[in-house]
Scaffold this active site. Sequence first.
Site, PDB file in Angstrom:
ATOM      1  CG  HIS A  43      -1.975   1.043   1.211  1.00  0.00           C
ATOM      2  ND1 HIS A  43      -3.232   0.847   1.740  1.00  0.00           N
ATOM      3  CD2 HIS A  43      -1.991   2.313   0.734  1.00  0.00           C
ATOM      4  CE1 HIS A  43      -3.953   1.943   1.591  1.00  0.00           C
ATOM      5  NE2 HIS A  43      -3.205   2.850   0.992  1.00  0.00           N
ATOM      6  CD  GLU A  70      -4.507  -3.026   0.587  1.00  0.00           C
ATOM      7  OE1 GLU A  70      -5.111  -4.067   0.878  1.00  0.00           O
ATOM      8  OE2 GLU A  70      -4.060  -2.233   1.442  1.00  0.00           O
ATOM      9  CG  HIS A 190      -8.005  -2.210   8.538  1.00  0.00           C
ATOM     10  ND1 HIS A 190      -7.899  -1.917   9.892  1.00  0.00           N
ATOM     11  CD2 HIS A 190      -7.319  -1.246   7.901  1.00  0.00           C
ATOM     12  CE1 HIS A 190      -7.193  -0.821  10.044  1.00  0.00           C
ATOM     13  NE2 HIS A 190      -6.810  -0.394   8.853  1.00  0.00           N
TER      14      HIS A 190
END
Length: 237
Positions: A43, A70, A190
Amino acid sequence: MTKLSVNINKIATLRNARGGNNPDVLKVAFDAEQFGAQGITVHPRPDERHIRYQDVRDLRPRIQTEFNIEGNPIDSFTELVLEVIPTQVTLVPDGNDQLTSNHGWDTIENRSFLTDICKTFKAAGIRTSIFVDADPKMVEGAKVCGADRVELYTEPYASGYQANREHAIAPFIAAADEARRVGLGLNAGHDLSLVNLAYYHQMIPWTDEVSIGHALICDALYLGLQETIKQYLEQLK
């Protein structure tokens, strides 16, 4: 089978704290694959406080499993993704100064933007996933935008798990059912961990992929990376 994608951002955070190349992000990604991970997630953020854009370029030819990038599709991120052509891009509505992801897209309010960006990535042959809260309306909206998958933001599940796991999982089952109804693939991520992952998977076994970073890397400090990945894969059986 639900795939495990290991997010290696925290490895880059540790490296960046001292400069140099220790720990080696590329080696950790390679090792994670050798130990059984079915994907690698990164990410990159604009300030490059963990994964750097150059890391993404360096990782691409080394990844033998699925590569998931991401991020918020600002121009620089979009250009990077189109340059390296990962297996999957996950669209996340992060602000530039955001510590970590803390909400999904409003796929109705942002329909025009998300539709355009999905078309851009899919034209390049990249599977496109939209990060959403556990709301069937947002899942349906992602389908309208042209996404291939949604990734459910699972922090509310993780934070509510200890108090009442049945209550915590309920909105995720509803959102997952909607994804299946409209023909979307299903990811999750998450704050999933060795504490809560098995129950999540038990209740939503049609999940295609979970992306796990922070908890997995923390566990690896105690258990070692190989044993940690083994234990996470056990949760997905």
